[in-house]
Motif scaffolding. Structure first.
Motif, PDB file in Angstrom:
ATOM      1  N   ASP A  21       7.925  35.650  -3.553  1.00 17.63           N
ATOM      2  CA  ASP A  21       7.434  36.173  -4.832  1.00 17.63           C
ATOM      3  C   ASP A  21       7.559  35.143  -5.939  1.00 17.63           C
ATOM      4  OD1 ASP A  21       6.718  38.525  -3.823  1.00 17.63           O
ATOM      5  OD2 ASP A  21       8.263  39.748  -4.816  1.00 17.63           O
ATOM      6  N   LEU A  22       8.722  34.524  -5.990  1.00 19.39           N
ATOM      7  CA  LEU A  22       8.959  33.550  -7.061  1.00 19.39           C
ATOM      8  C   LEU A  22       8.058  32.321  -6.875  1.00 19.39           C
ATOM      9  CD1 LEU A  22      10.470  32.883  -9.606  1.00 19.39           C
ATOM     10  CD2 LEU A  22      12.378  32.034  -8.238  1.00 19.39           C
TER      11      LEU A  22
ATOM     12  N   GLN B 250       5.165  32.315  -5.526  1.00 23.95           N
ATOM     13  CA  GLN B 250       3.818  32.746  -5.929  1.00 23.95           C
ATOM     14  C   GLN B 250       3.668  32.754  -7.443  1.00 23.95           C
ATOM     15  OE1 GLN B 250       2.780  36.526  -4.192  1.00 23.95           O
ATOM     16  NE2 GLN B 250       2.724  35.630  -2.139  1.00 23.95           N
ATOM     17  N   LYS B 251       4.700  33.243  -8.088  1.00 24.00           N
ATOM     18  CA  LYS B 251       4.656  33.333  -9.541  1.00 24.00           C
ATOM     19  C   LYS B 251       4.539  31.930 -10.162  1.00 24.00           C
ATOM     20  CE  LYS B 251       6.333  36.568 -12.753  1.00 24.00           C
ATOM     21  NZ  LYS B 251       7.067  37.782 -12.864  1.00 24.00           N
TER      22      LYS B 251
ATOM     23  N   LEU C 137       1.364  30.520 -12.293  1.00 25.65           N
ATOM     24  CA  LEU C 137       1.478  30.061 -13.683  1.00 25.65           C
ATOM     25  C   LEU C 137       1.031  28.603 -13.827  1.00 25.65           C
ATOM     26  CD1 LEU C 137       4.759  31.912 -14.667  1.00 25.65           C
ATOM     27  CD2 LEU C 137       2.476  32.344 -15.585  1.00 25.65           C
TER      28      LEU C 137
ATOM     29  N   TYR D 229       4.463  36.400 -23.189  1.00 28.72           N
ATOM     30  CA  TYR D 229       5.437  36.623 -22.118  1.00 28.72           C
ATOM     31  C   TYR D 229       6.815  36.979 -22.662  1.00 28.72           C
ATOM     32  CZ  TYR D 229       2.215  34.822 -18.565  1.00 28.72           C
ATOM     33  OH  TYR D 229       1.164  34.645 -17.719  1.00 28.72           O
TER      34      TYR D 229
ATOM     35  N   ASP E  70       7.964  39.622 -20.225  1.00 31.03           N
ATOM     36  CA  ASP E  70       8.364  39.101 -18.920  1.00 31.03           C
ATOM     37  C   ASP E  70       9.096  37.763 -19.093  1.00 31.03           C
ATOM     38  OD1 ASP E  70       8.503  37.983 -16.403  1.00 31.03           O
ATOM     39  OD2 ASP E  70       6.377  38.135 -15.968  1.00 31.03           O
TER      40      ASP E  70
ATOM     41  N   SER F 133       8.446  34.897 -16.418  1.00 31.12           N
ATOM     42  CA  SER F 133       7.245  34.098 -16.703  1.00 31.12           C
ATOM     43  C   SER F 133       7.429  33.230 -17.943  1.00 31.12           C
ATOM     44  CB  SER F 133       6.032  35.003 -16.895  1.00 31.12           C
ATOM     45  OG  SER F 133       5.739  35.679 -15.703  1.00 31.12           O
TER      46      SER F 133
END
Lengths: 776, 218
Positions: B22-23, B25-26, B30, B97, B101, B104
């Motif tokens: 997940d990280l 991908q994030k 970005l 952000y 979040d 992000s």
């Protein structure tokens, strides 16, 4: 002055002065004193070339740029005198950008920008300027500050231009059509483009402005893009090429022509010869129903637009609390959620009895327009609050609302006109809401003609035919839809409707709402006001956009619905809260918190679940077993759980902490990390944001009685204001501890500024807080 | 222009921790998003230096104070001054952000730092090519805030390069560049090849506090 004839402005001043030896970076305005003869000579050359308007050398003459070097008044009066002496019949006061980015990205407030321009305008008027030119603008909000400063302090004609890049946007993201729509609505006398690119690269931009401007259009291009050759900047478009490009613009309807960087008297002469003896091309003036923000425009032709209704405290206890506590994070997250769900416009209502509605609304508008590109609808029954909010709004907003009562029209319509807004017109008056569609049409008619008296085109009136709930007025529900049809047919205006009212007091409201929305779309509704997060609504909206030929090739519809079945939820082994937080799993943290709430109190959850997990996370971060994004993910997970504990009627606060990034500093990520962690640990954080005045910190500590203040500064230049803030806190004799942090600080430095604690990171900040609050 | 993920991770203080899919991908998202949506801009110019007790660039308002910049430019035939920015989009992204979040937020902050360094590298490359054409060699770029090169030089650079008009870059009263993801720098042109190594981190005033992997211990 501009209506029926060509008007020729002069060409470049800055690049002309450079030819005479102006050093790079020197203020061109100071040459009014040191070399008035050169400035006058340049003016004269343009006059001889055929310019009718001479632009005084005042572009950057504001008190921020001039500093100690000269006063605004002396520069402007001298510049206008030089222009007058050159023999010019018409002299323009020239206003450029302030040189600062407005807050919240920069530090200059809208009000300060307005004051800078006001000072220049007053000086220009008393020096005898004949008109005002606002030029080279890139920020629509800053432009608005300048326009208001001109219109509120003089009656001179006003010409306004913005500067666009190769992407056909200003640096701040405004498109040419947006500039044309917003500035024409604000009541400038001519609008257009200057500087930017060469004349050939600007053709598309000019075409767009001509299409949307309701006022005469001005162009002042550069003589091409600058090139550096042998260390010298040169512009490559010859007077003849310039003339040829301008001819194309004339055929688009441009009637005011000048030049910017790199243009010379020869360029102006070529253009002046070009238009000699001719009349401008008659341009078709199209009024369109449109609203804008600084970054986007919503133009209603045959399309629909969704207005998100969620920023309204009515029936929303969480939002009420957020408004009272000035917790703007919550409001911003509502805005972002609606934007992500497909809203085109956001309604903003801060109507609560015990708050200063105007101040709060203004703050919300300032913050929202920085984070969402969506145009805003300012919703209030208090005309003073409306004015405070629309004044600081960057684009063309919708005002919600006016109605058919005489008093309402007299209060609201002048604001609509002055601030160039569109307005929601409710079909009710002194006698209430008429039962029949014809009765509502009559009120709409009355408002439209009254608006026209104020000079507001009917394209800016969005009629709301009002629906009452089916639970009490069932027989009238369809009458509203008939009214929509009648109003559109007879008045040719756009319509808006708060759809959700229809289901008030009934169960399964979403079913009724979506059925009614579909019917209303069928009746011709242009802008429903609704909750964009509702799945039922979303389906109707997406479907209607296909049927209405808006969602071309059903692209959006297909992308939204074709992958629906693929979204499967992975089954994972049961985790405890500790693991969930360490792994930073936000949605799992929510689920787990809900489960835990069945057996534990909020305070127990914080103390026995959140804090032990956070301690482990902190330790892992310290040891390098976790790095920053992982620390943040854990904090986000706790935050998500924490949200569910709020409003449980038990206090969870461990103590109050005031946080601020000091005056002059705008680096606040570090402070926000501290804030999040503090909140995670159960502290009540009052976040004053960035660029905070020392006295505001003092005042907040007094008001809240907080025992701990955290100050951050990232720059050596702003540590001074940290020191000042500490001094003010001590002088006020407040019984609070002060901790400081930030890249340039060290334990020694912290001591030097007079702080009680130095926090090297957020984890350390939490330790300090627990020390401060346990000692008491 | 390619933003190097390893650089992003370095800015984030990464030291071989396990990163979830997940990280990853994030971070990838970005990086890609920044590359696609931001519009970096650059401006630079070449000037003639004059060395007295400070470095003065002829026919400009630029006067560089401090021993470090003096040493850096001493003997230069010409001096290039550059400014680059990621533009207002980076500011807006961080602002958005921050309210919604924080994961992000911190990643974007690092992505933008890596990105603006890429932009600065590319501009430096163009300057290098120009120098080569003239048979000259450049040294490394040096920015206000390094060593004792005063931060208030920012204001002079911004106006000398007309940054506000040309790339939309401004500077506040406290010498902060706005948009913040921006770099200004000064480069010397020399007739001899410049092989004195330059360690950015070694010259950084933050070196004692910084947790990033870097060259400060060289």
């Amino acid at each position: 002055m501009f209506r029926d004839n060509f008007v020729i402005f002069d060409g470049a001043m800055g690049t002309s002065l450079q030819k005479y030896g102006l050093a790079a970076g020197e203020l061109p305005e100071l040459l009014n004193f040191s070399h008035p003869e050169i400035v006058e000579k340049i003016h004269k050359e343009y006059l001889d070339a055929g310019a009718q308007i001479i632009t005084a050398n005042t572009f950057g003459a504001n008190r921020l740029k001039l500093g100690e070097k000269a006063t605004v008044e002396s520069v402007i009066s001298k510049a206008i005198n030089i222009a007058r002496n050159s023999g010019a019949k018409y002299v323009a006061l020239d206003l450029g950008p302030t040189g600062q980015v407005l807050e919240p990205i920069g530090t200059l407030s809208f009000e300060e920008a307005y004051d800078l321009y006001k000072q220049q305008v007053i000086a220009g008027v008393s020096a005898g300027a004949d008109l005002v030119l606002i030029e080279t603008m890139s920020d629509l909000l800053e432009t608005k500050a300048a326009v208001l400063a001109v219109k509120e302090n003089c009656n001179l004609p006003l010409v306004c231009t913005m500067t666009f890049g190769e992407d056909k946007r200003t640096f701040m993201g405004t498109s040419p059509k947006n500039a044309a729509i917003t500035l024409c609505s604000l009541g400038v006398d001519a609008v257009g483009v200057n500087c930017s690119l060469g004349p050939n690269e600007l053709l598309d931009v000019v075409e767009e402005i001509c299409k949307f401007s309701t006022k005469p259009v001005i162009v002042q291009p550069n003589a091409g893009l600058p090139k550096v050759e042998n260390g010298k900047t040169i512009f490559t478009v010859t007077p003849n090429d310039y003339k040829n490009a301008i001819e194309k613009m004339i055929s688009m309807g441009v009637s005011i022509i000048g030049g910017c960087c790199g243009t010379t008297p020869e360029h102006i002469k070529a253009v002046s010869n070009l238009v000699a003896g001719r009349k401008p091309v008659k341009r078709a003036i199209n009024y369109v129903s449109a609203i804008t923000s600084g970054q986007t425009e919503v133009i209603l032709t045959n399309n629909t637009a969704i207005i998100g209704e969620r920023i309204n405290p009515t029936g929303k206890p969480k939002l009420k609390e957020a408004l009272k506590n000035k917790d703007y994070d919550y409001i911003i997250s509502e805005a972002v959620a609606q934007q992500n769900a497909g809203a085109d416009v956001l309604d903003v209502n801060a109507g609560l009895p015990d708050i200063n509605e105007g101040e709060v609304l203004k703050e919300i508008i300032k913050k929202l327009q920085a984070v969402t590109p969506l145009p805003l609808q300012i919703d209030s029954s208090d005309e003073k609050a409306i004015e405070q909010a629309v004044r600081v709004y960057s684009g063309k907003p919708i005002i919600n609302s006016v109605n058919g009562k005489k008093e309402s029209m007299e209060k609201i319509l002048p604001l609509v006109k002055k601030y160039g807004a569109a307005v929601v017109a409710l079909t009710l008056d002194e006698n209430g809401i008429p039962e029949t569609a014809e009765g509502r049409l009559k009120i709409a008619q009355k408002i439209v003609s009254k608006a026209e008296e104020y000079g507001i085109p009917k394209t800016d009136i969005f009629v709301d035919c009002l629906v009452l709930t089916a639970s009490t007025n069932q027989q009238m529900v369809m009458e509203t839809l008939r009214a929509i049809g009648l109003v559109k047919q007879n008045l040719g205006v756009k319509t808006v409707l708060g759809v959700s009212n229809v289901s008030f007091g009934l169960p399964s409201r979403e079913i009724l709402n979506s059925a009614y929305l579909a019917a209303a779309f069928g009746a011709g509704l242009d802008m429903p006001i609704l909750n964009p997060l509702s799945e039922e609504y979303k389906k109707v909206v997406l479907a209607f956009k296909v049927l209405n030929n808006e969602d071309i090739n059903a692209k959006k519809f297909i992308s939204e619905f074709s992958c629906l079945n693929e979204k499967s939820v992975a089954v994972q082994a049961e985790m405890d809260m500790k693991q969930i937080i360490i792994n930073g799993l936000k949605s799992k943290a929510k689920e787990k918190t809900l489960t835990l709430l069945e057996s534990k109190t909020p305070i127990e959850i914080i103390d026995t679940e959140f804090i032990p997990a956070l301690d482990i996370v902190g330790e892992k971060f310290e040891k390098g077993e976790m790095f920053l994004p992982q620390l943040m993910a854990s904090a986000e997970a706790v935050k998500a759980g924490f949200e569910l504990l709020k409003g449980k009627n038990t206090s969870t606060s461990k103590g109050k902490v005031v946080l601020a990034t000091v005056k002059g500093d705008i680096h606040d990520i570090g402070k926000n990390i501290v804030k999040m962690l503090m909140q995670n640990y159960g502290y009540d954080v009052i976040d004053l944001g960035k660029d905070v005045e020392p006295l505001k910190v003092v005042q907040t500590v007094k008001e809240t009685g907080a025992n701990l203040v955290g100050l951050s500064a990232l720059m050596t230049t702003t540590v001074k204001s940290m020191e000042e803030t500490v001094k003010e806190l001590k002088n006020a004799g407040l019984n609070c501890k002060i901790m400081v942090g930030g890249a340039v600080l060290s334990p020694e430095y912290a001591k030097m500024v007079g702080a009680d604690y130095y926090a090297k990171d957020a984890q350390e900040g939490v330790k300090i807080a627990s020390e401060v609050y346990n000692q008491r | 222009m390619k933003i190097d993920k390893n650089e992003v991770l370095r800015y984030l203080g990464y030291k071989n921790q396990q990163i979830s899919d997940d990280l990853h991908q994030k971070i990838d998202f970005l990086i890609q998003n920044a590359a696609e949506t931001l519009k970096p801009k650059a401006v630079w110019d070449i000037f003639q230096p004059e060395f007295s007790e400070k470095v003065i660039l002829k026919n400009t308002c630029l006067q560089f104070e401090g021993q470090d910049i003096f040493n850096h430019l001493k003997g230069a035939k010409k001096v290039a001054v550059m400014a680059v920015t990621l533009g207002i989009g980076a500011e807006r992204a961080i602002l958005k952000y921050q309210h919604t979040d924080m994961v992000s937020t911190v990643i974007s902050d690092a992505v933008f730092d890596a990105f603006i360094e890429c932009v600065a590298d590319e501009t430096e490359q163009q300057i290098k090519e120009l120098a080569q054409k003239e048979g000259l060699y450049i040294n490394s770029r040096y920015s206000p805030g390094y060593g004792d090169f005063p931060l208030n030089t920012q204001k002079m650079i911004i106006s000398a390069l007309n940054c506000e008009k040309k790339i939309g870059l401004t500077v506040t009263e406290s010498d902060i560049l706005v948009p913040r993801k921006s770099v200004t720098a000064v480069i010397g042109f020399f007739s001899e090849i410049q092989n004195k190594p330059f360690y950015k981190c070694l010259n950084c005033n933050m070196k004692d506090k910084c947790k990033m992997e870097c060259d400060k211990n060289v």
